[in-house]
Design an enzyme around this catalytic site. Structure first.
Site, mmCIF file in Angstrom:
data_model
loop_
_atom_site.group_PDB
_atom_site.id
_atom_site.type_symbol
_atom_site.label_atom_id
_atom_site.label_comp_id
_atom_site.label_asym_id
_atom_site.label_seq_id
_atom_site.Cartn_x
_atom_site.Cartn_y
_atom_site.Cartn_z
ATOM 1 C CB SER A 119 133.084 70.823 82.582
ATOM 2 O OG SER A 119 132.144 69.771 82.454
ATOM 3 C CE1 TYR A 174 134.425 70.803 77.292
ATOM 4 C CE2 TYR A 174 133.664 69.427 79.111
ATOM 5 C CZ TYR A 174 133.646 70.634 78.429
ATOM 6 O OH TYR A 174 132.862 71.668 78.883
#
Length: 294
Positions: A145, A159
């Protein structure tokens, strides 16, 4: 490598979102697809939809954080199809962490790492040795990501840390494959360039009891629709990238043997340059200034 009819693609996190879009794209290219996901009902619905479109599909409920389940997925895939040519380690979760890092529930970190990092590692260990032994061209795609893979969004720091780890893991995998003169390539995927409509925002629905929060959340979980509404109310435009566009980008990247599956984006390029320049200058991370001021 070329994507050809009869090849086999394994996709984790395949019941919805990016994973399902990749599986559908591979099936459209004539590949047989293996779908793995922790959510049984959604998985069967996805598999049925692909079969209705004429695809050859095998589906198995898998918690990628559980090593034995990923090994069993590999055993079952090779028993059924005899080979794997594309492996997409795509399953991922948000952590549900709140507040500052020193306030986080350790179970938020444990769960996120088990799925987002250990899940990728388990996939590599379960499939790559057999892909190498098969001697055919192959490719591994690990989903990272921009949050963490490029620079962290501190409000989603757990995350971000896991996705930064996926980048480094894939760089190392690439080097190891090259050292072996393997016919298997590796890529790291940064889905985008904009926001995506995926189930990541509701990942808490599949959180296992072993990683249950040790204390209740201070605020309710917020859905993507709620977040989007809040952004619009604040006057901020929200743009979305269709998951089908991400899947096409992955297929093209595999064909081109491209390591960085990073779509063009002025925002990402600015982050990359600012972070790199900060390191070269040995200066403070000014690219985080917006979040520090918040």
């Amino acid at each position: 490598m070329e994507l050809r009819e009869g090849q086999v693609a394994v996709v984790t996190g395949a019941a919805s979102g990016i994973g399902l879009a990749m599986a559908r794209r591979f099936a459209a290219d004539g590949l047989r697809v293996v779908l793995a996901d922790v959510e049984g009902g959604a998985l069967e619905k996805a598999a049925a939809g692909l079969r209705a479109e004429g695809a050859t599909v095998h589906a198995r409920v898998v918690d990628v954080g559980a090593r034995e389940q990923v090994l069993a997925l590999a055993d079952e895939t090779y028993e059924k199809f005899g080979a794997v040519h594309v492996l997409c380690n795509n399953a991922g979760v948000g952590s549900g962490a709140e507040g500052r890092m020193w306030e986080h529930d350790p179970n938020d970190w444990k769960w996120a790492f088990e799925v987002n990092v250990w899940g990728v590692f388990h996939g590599i260990q379960a499939f790559v040795p057999r892909m190498l032994a098969g001697g055919e061209p192959g490719h591994v795609v690990n989903t990272s990501s921009g949050d963490g893979g490029i620079a962290p969004l501190p409000t989603a720091s757990v995350y971000a840390v896991t996705k930064a780890a996926v980048v480094t893991m894939t760089e190392s995998l690439y080097a190891h494959l090259k050292a072996e003169h393997a016919r298997v390539g590796a890529s790291v995927l940064f889905p985008g360039p904009h926001m995506l409509r995926t189930g990541l925002w509701e990942s808490h629905r599949n959180r296992p009891d072993r990683y249950a929060k040790s204390r209740p959340r201070r605020t309710p979980y917020r859905s993507l629709d709620q977040w989007e509404a809040a952004m619009k109310e604040a006057g901020q435009e929200v743009r979305f990238t269709p998951v089908e566009q991400v899947a096409d980008f992955v297929a093209d990247g595999i064909r081109a043997d491209r390591f960085w599956l990073l779509p063009e984006s002025e925002h990402s390029d600015r982050q990359i340059k600012a972070r790199s320049q900060s390191m070269l200058d040995r200066s403070d991370p000014a690219y985080l200034e917006h979040f520090i001021l918040d």
